[in-house]
Design a protein around this motif. Structure first.
Motif, mmCIF file in Angstrom:
data_model
loop_
_atom_site.group_PDB
_atom_site.id
_atom_site.type_symbol
_atom_site.label_atom_id
_atom_site.label_comp_id
_atom_site.label_asym_id
_atom_site.label_seq_id
_atom_site.Cartn_x
_atom_site.Cartn_y
_atom_site.Cartn_z
ATOM 1 N N ILE A 129 -7.660 99.689 94.153
ATOM 2 C CA ILE A 129 -6.463 99.602 95.009
ATOM 3 C C ILE A 129 -6.843 99.144 96.415
ATOM 4 C CG2 ILE A 129 -4.626 100.974 96.075
ATOM 5 C CD1 ILE A 129 -4.560 102.673 93.571
ATOM 6 N N ARG A 130 -8.045 99.587 96.844
ATOM 7 C CA ARG A 130 -8.471 99.266 98.206
ATOM 8 C C ARG A 130 -8.546 97.762 98.439
ATOM 9 N NH1 ARG A 130 -14.339 100.930 100.792
ATOM 10 N NH2 ARG A 130 -13.972 100.123 102.894
ATOM 11 N N ARG A 131 -8.948 97.000 97.442
ATOM 12 C CA ARG A 131 -9.036 95.546 97.596
ATOM 13 C C ARG A 131 -7.682 94.948 97.949
ATOM 14 N NH1 ARG A 131 -11.511 92.909 92.468
ATOM 15 N NH2 ARG A 131 -11.138 91.084 93.808
ATOM 16 N N ARG A 132 -6.634 95.393 97.248
ATOM 17 C CA ARG A 132 -5.319 94.832 97.536
ATOM 18 C C ARG A 132 -4.763 95.372 98.856
ATOM 19 N NH1 ARG A 132 -5.808 90.575 95.647
ATOM 20 N NH2 ARG A 132 -3.569 90.129 95.612
ATOM 21 N N VAL A 133 -5.117 96.656 99.176
ATOM 22 C CA VAL A 133 -4.674 97.200 100.468
ATOM 23 C C VAL A 133 -5.333 96.440 101.610
ATOM 24 C CG1 VAL A 133 -4.730 99.245 101.961
ATOM 25 C CG2 VAL A 133 -4.182 99.497 99.539
ATOM 26 N N ARG A 134 -6.622 96.104 101.455
ATOM 27 C CA ARG A 134 -7.307 95.306 102.476
ATOM 28 C C ARG A 134 -6.644 93.936 102.618
ATOM 29 N NH1 ARG A 134 -11.998 94.681 100.201
ATOM 30 N NH2 ARG A 134 -12.780 96.735 100.782
ATOM 31 N N TYR A 135 -6.226 93.383 101.498
ATOM 32 C CA TYR A 135 -5.543 92.082 101.530
ATOM 33 C C TYR A 135 -4.186 92.202 102.226
ATOM 34 C CZ TYR A 135 -3.454 87.754 99.786
ATOM 35 O OH TYR A 135 -2.834 86.543 99.690
ATOM 36 N N ARG A 187 -3.517 94.350 104.595
ATOM 37 C CA ARG A 187 -3.813 94.428 106.030
ATOM 38 C C ARG A 187 -4.082 93.030 106.593
ATOM 39 N NH1 ARG A 187 -7.487 98.833 104.755
ATOM 40 N NH2 ARG A 187 -6.452 100.845 105.013
ATOM 41 N N GLN A 188 -4.800 92.216 105.831
ATOM 42 C CA GLN A 188 -5.089 90.850 106.287
ATOM 43 C C GLN A 188 -3.795 90.060 106.451
ATOM 44 O OE1 GLN A 188 -7.692 88.681 103.698
ATOM 45 N NE2 GLN A 188 -7.728 86.862 104.978
ATOM 46 N N ILE A 189 -2.879 90.203 105.475
ATOM 47 C CA ILE A 189 -1.586 89.515 105.582
ATOM 48 C C ILE A 189 -0.830 89.999 106.813
ATOM 49 C CG2 ILE A 189 0.676 89.261 104.488
ATOM 50 C CD1 ILE A 189 -0.716 89.233 101.805
#
Length: 442
Positions: A169-175, A177-179
């Protein structure tokens, strides 16, 4: 455009399956290791005999402390429940007195069942209040360790499950945040920044939609800028082209005014009115030209100048013109020993526009007040005048004021204007860049 291969729900389900598989493998591996360790150590005869002897000693202390008889079965049951994982059997006088495995229906055997060979070989003497008896304590001594190991294995497997899920999940949450950061960059006006599109799920589709919106918005802005540039070019060219016939018209009207035509006649009034309207039209044309010329320029070249020198020269020139036009001028305050950043050409145009407004709209019977004010941060010029009764309203376009405001802004200054009944006030504000040090006397 990216096609959605896996939805977020499908990715989450797949992530849970992978996490469950990984945690299951970890659980089974830990269980095998712990069971082998427990079996190799705690199921040995030495451990069993050592543990039984320790429980016999504890039970003997319990009996002695509470002065229990061999028939105090209730107290024996409480001790067994407290210790857990053990079985207690008591004999006295070769007869069974208590067995923790017996139910209420089996209690009829107490005092009747005799000692067998197993009891004789494995029992230990314990002194009761009514005499010595024989006690056997058996137990599932390793059971508690199995339970503890199972709990630890379950916790470890759960942690592995949660770790795998949270990392996924963290990978998509990091993405996300980037967005979010990239959207803030777009909000700040960096429309040339390209949105990052990763993956094919709903989040990636949102990022791609924002990217398409950015492109469309940037195209529209470029189209608007192009139209504005064409409009500015057209207006400035027309304004410039109007100057030639206007100059000729004003010159012809000046020649007509020089003729000996009484002003009281219709012809004289028409000439005077036409001359005034021609001057007004020329002023509007000049303001329009200046305004759009400023709009085309991107930045002003600024230089640091001393307030006492530059402002004094400009004010002196303007006062000379006002005195020639029969104006009374009052100056209050002093020019400070500071420096300001200005563009000399545009600063001169600012004062020319202010002077033009005074000549057109100020009442010559009233005093024009000029006030200087300053502190460590800023230097201000306040100008107030009374508006002529016949010209109590300013031009509808207010291009003169807008040109002044734009030139002051380009010089990092500020311009304010206000009208209270017949009193018109303007403020020019400059920011001090440094303070001039006073020269030391020898």
């Amino acid at each position: 455009m990216a096609h959605r291969k896996f939805t977020l729900n499908q990715k989450l389900a797949l992530l849970i399956v992978v996490a469950a598989f990984a945690s299951g493998i970890v659980f089974l591996t830990l269980q095998k290791i712990s069971n082998d360790l427990i079996d190799s150590y705690m199921n040995s005869d030495e451990y069993y005999q050592e543990t039984s002897a320790r429980y016999i000693k504890r039970f003997s202390q319990y009996v002695s402390l509470n002065e229990l008889a061999s028939t105090d079965r209730k107290a024996f049951g409480e001790w067994v429940r407290k210790e857990n994982y053990i079985m207690l059997t008591i004999f006295k006088d070769q007869l069974l007195q208590y067995d923790s495995n017996y139910t209420t229906a089996d209690e009829a055997a107490y005092g009747k069942e005799k000692v067998n060979q197993y009891v004789q070989n494995h029992s230990h003497p314990v002194k009761f209040s009514d005499g010595e008896g024989r006690v056997i304590i058996d137990g599932f001594y390793s059971s508690r360790y199995y339970d503890l190991a199972f709990t630890a294995e379950l916790i470890g497997a759960t942690l592995i499950f949660l770790t795998v899920v949270l990392l996924g999940i963290r990978r998509r949450v990091r993405y996300l945040r980037q967005i979010n950061q990239e959207i803030h960059m777009l909000e700040g006006g960096e429309l040339d920044y390209r949105m990052t599109v990763k993956g094919h799920d709903e989040i990636a589709l949102i990022a791609e939609s924002i990217e398409e919106l950015r492109k469309a918005f940037l195209d529209k802005l470029l189209a608007i800028e192009k139209l504005q540039a064409e409009s500015r070019s057209l207006v400035t060219e027309m304004s410039h082209d109007m100057r030639t016939p206007l100059t000729s018209l004003i010159m012809y009207l000046e020649f007509a005014k020089q003729e000996d035509v009484p002003i009281v006649t219709d012809q004289g009034r028409y000439i005077a009115s036409a001359y005034g309207k021609a001057l007004q039209l020329k002023t509007l044309s000049d303001n329009l030209f200046d305004y759009f010329l400023l709009d085309k320029e991107h930045a002003a070249d600024l230089e640091s100048v001393a307030v006492k020198e530059v402002i004094y020269d400009l004010i002196s020139d303007q006062m000379s013109i006002l005195h020639q036009e029969q104006f009374r001028v009052s100056i209050t305050g002093e020019l400070p020993d500071t420096f300001i950043d200005v563009n000399m050409e545009e600063l001169g145009r600012v004062f020319d526009n202010i002077m033009s407004n005074l000549l057109k709209y100020a009442d010559r019977q009233e005093t024009v007040n000029i006030t200087f004010g300053s502190d460590r941060e800023k230097f201000e010029i306040h100008i107030s005048n009374t508006i002529k009764a016949t010209d109590s309203t300013t031009e509808s376009t207010r291009l003169g004021e807008r040109s002044i405001a734009r030139m002051m802004s380009r010089m990092q200054g500020q311009f304010y204007s206000s009208q209270d009944n017949t009193i018109y006030k303007t403020v020019l504000r400059f920011w001090n860049t440094r303070i001039q040090l006073a020269e030391k006397t020898p």
